[in-house]
Design a protein around this motif. Sequence first.
Motif, PDB file in Angstrom:
ATOM      1  N   UNK A 150      18.797  29.632 -20.739  1.00  0.00           N
ATOM      2  CA  UNK A 150      18.756  28.809 -19.543  1.00  0.00           C
ATOM      3  C   UNK A 150      17.629  29.281 -18.624  1.00  0.00           C
ATOM      4  N   UNK A 151      17.115  28.348 -17.906  1.00  0.00           N
ATOM      5  CA  UNK A 151      16.041  28.661 -16.957  1.00  0.00           C
ATOM      6  C   UNK A 151      16.650  29.333 -15.726  1.00  0.00           C
ATOM      7  N   UNK A 152      16.037  30.419 -15.298  1.00  0.00           N
ATOM      8  CA  UNK A 152      16.526  31.148 -14.124  1.00  0.00           C
ATOM      9  C   UNK A 152      16.440  30.290 -12.869  1.00  0.00           C
ATOM     10  N   UNK A 153      17.362  30.517 -11.949  1.00  0.00           N
ATOM     11  CA  UNK A 153      17.420  29.756 -10.701  1.00  0.00           C
ATOM     12  C   UNK A 153      16.117  29.886  -9.916  1.00  0.00           C
ATOM     13  N   UNK A 154      15.573  31.086  -9.866  1.00  0.00           N
ATOM     14  CA  UNK A 154      14.331  31.295  -9.120  1.00  0.00           C
ATOM     15  C   UNK A 154      13.188  30.449  -9.693  1.00  0.00           C
ATOM     16  N   UNK A 155      13.175  30.309 -11.022  1.00  0.00           N
ATOM     17  CA  UNK A 155      12.148  29.491 -11.667  1.00  0.00           C
ATOM     18  C   UNK A 155      12.364  28.009 -11.353  1.00  0.00           C
ATOM     19  N   UNK A 156      13.598  27.572 -11.366  1.00  0.00           N
ATOM     20  CA  UNK A 156      13.884  26.175 -11.003  1.00  0.00           C
ATOM     21  C   UNK A 156      13.451  25.895  -9.563  1.00  0.00           C
ATOM     22  N   UNK A 157      13.716  26.842  -8.696  1.00  0.00           N
ATOM     23  CA  UNK A 157      13.344  26.678  -7.295  1.00  0.00           C
ATOM     24  C   UNK A 157      11.818  26.649  -7.132  1.00  0.00           C
ATOM     25  N   UNK A 158      11.121  27.500  -7.886  1.00  0.00           N
ATOM     26  CA  UNK A 158       9.656  27.501  -7.851  1.00  0.00           C
ATOM     27  C   UNK A 158       9.131  26.130  -8.307  1.00  0.00           C
ATOM     28  N   UNK A 159       9.710  25.616  -9.374  1.00  0.00           N
ATOM     29  CA  UNK A 159       9.300  24.306  -9.872  1.00  0.00           C
ATOM     30  C   UNK A 159       9.592  23.204  -8.848  1.00  0.00           C
ATOM     31  N   UNK A 160      10.746  23.314  -8.178  1.00  0.00           N
ATOM     32  CA  UNK A 160      11.120  22.352  -7.126  1.00  0.00           C
ATOM     33  C   UNK A 160      10.055  22.342  -6.041  1.00  0.00           C
ATOM     34  N   UNK A 161       9.667  23.525  -5.586  1.00  0.00           N
ATOM     35  CA  UNK A 161       8.674  23.636  -4.510  1.00  0.00           C
ATOM     36  C   UNK A 161       7.322  23.080  -4.912  1.00  0.00           C
ATOM     37  N   UNK A 162       6.980  23.194  -6.197  1.00  0.00           N
ATOM     38  CA  UNK A 162       5.675  22.746  -6.672  1.00  0.00           C
ATOM     39  C   UNK A 162       5.659  21.288  -7.136  1.00  0.00           C
ATOM     40  N   UNK A 163       6.820  20.686  -7.271  1.00  0.00           N
ATOM     41  CA  UNK A 163       6.902  19.308  -7.797  1.00  0.00           C
ATOM     42  C   UNK A 163       6.571  18.290  -6.714  1.00  0.00           C
ATOM     43  N   UNK A 164       5.983  17.173  -7.145  1.00  0.00           N
ATOM     44  CA  UNK A 164       5.799  16.091  -6.181  1.00  0.00           C
ATOM     45  C   UNK A 164       7.164  15.453  -5.928  1.00  0.00           C
ATOM     46  N   UNK A 165       7.269  14.683  -4.868  1.00  0.00           N
ATOM     47  CA  UNK A 165       8.561  14.153  -4.409  1.00  0.00           C
ATOM     48  C   UNK A 165       9.317  13.403  -5.509  1.00  0.00           C
ATOM     49  N   UNK A 166       8.629  12.632  -6.315  1.00  0.00           N
ATOM     50  CA  UNK A 166       9.297  11.833  -7.344  1.00  0.00           C
ATOM     51  C   UNK A 166       9.812  12.675  -8.518  1.00  0.00           C
ATOM     52  N   UNK A 167       9.380  13.918  -8.619  1.00  0.00           N
ATOM     53  CA  UNK A 167       9.769  14.785  -9.738  1.00  0.00           C
ATOM     54  C   UNK A 167      10.774  15.877  -9.359  1.00  0.00           C
ATOM     55  N   UNK A 168      11.087  16.008  -8.081  1.00  0.00           N
ATOM     56  CA  UNK A 168      11.900  17.136  -7.609  1.00  0.00           C
ATOM     57  C   UNK A 168      13.243  17.253  -8.333  1.00  0.00           C
ATOM     58  N   UNK A 169      13.944  16.142  -8.503  1.00  0.00           N
ATOM     59  CA  UNK A 169      15.272  16.235  -9.131  1.00  0.00           C
ATOM     60  C   UNK A 169      15.180  16.394 -10.636  1.00  0.00           C
ATOM     61  N   UNK A 170      14.103  15.901 -11.227  1.00  0.00           N
ATOM     62  CA  UNK A 170      13.908  16.105 -12.651  1.00  0.00           C
ATOM     63  C   UNK A 170      13.776  17.602 -12.970  1.00  0.00           C
TER      64      UNK A 170
END
Length: 126
Positions: free
Chosen positions: A1-21
């Motif tokens: 599983x992907x670590x929470x910190x990595x998911x959060x990093x991806x969230x911060x770097x994602x454009x608005x339409x991709x955040x929940x993906x």
Amino acid sequence: MIEIEELYRRWNNANESQKYMVLLPLLEYGYPKGALLLYNKTILGQAQLEKLIEYSLNWVSGGSWSLLAIEWIEHGFPMNEKMSEILLLNSKNKKKHSQNERHRAQKLVSKFNKTKQDDKENKDHK
């Protein structure tokens, strides 16, 4: 599983339409573990989790992400009106959702509606 910190990093770097993906893999942690990890390791909260569950229930092909969202609700994640509406639509869509998924969705909608009705009756009796 992907670590929470990595998911959060991806969230911060994602454009608005991709955040929940980018947060979808959080569902693999299950509820309540995934929610607690998110709350404890990020600044994201209940509003983002509700949108993630709604996003997952609307997943294009049904199946995996939608089923994981259903499991979260079955394990106690608070359901809202929008989730109920999505689940009701899913319960009627034979092309997109398996029989198992449709039945589980309908059961959650029925439970949500009963709770809503009970709450209304309790309020009326006060």
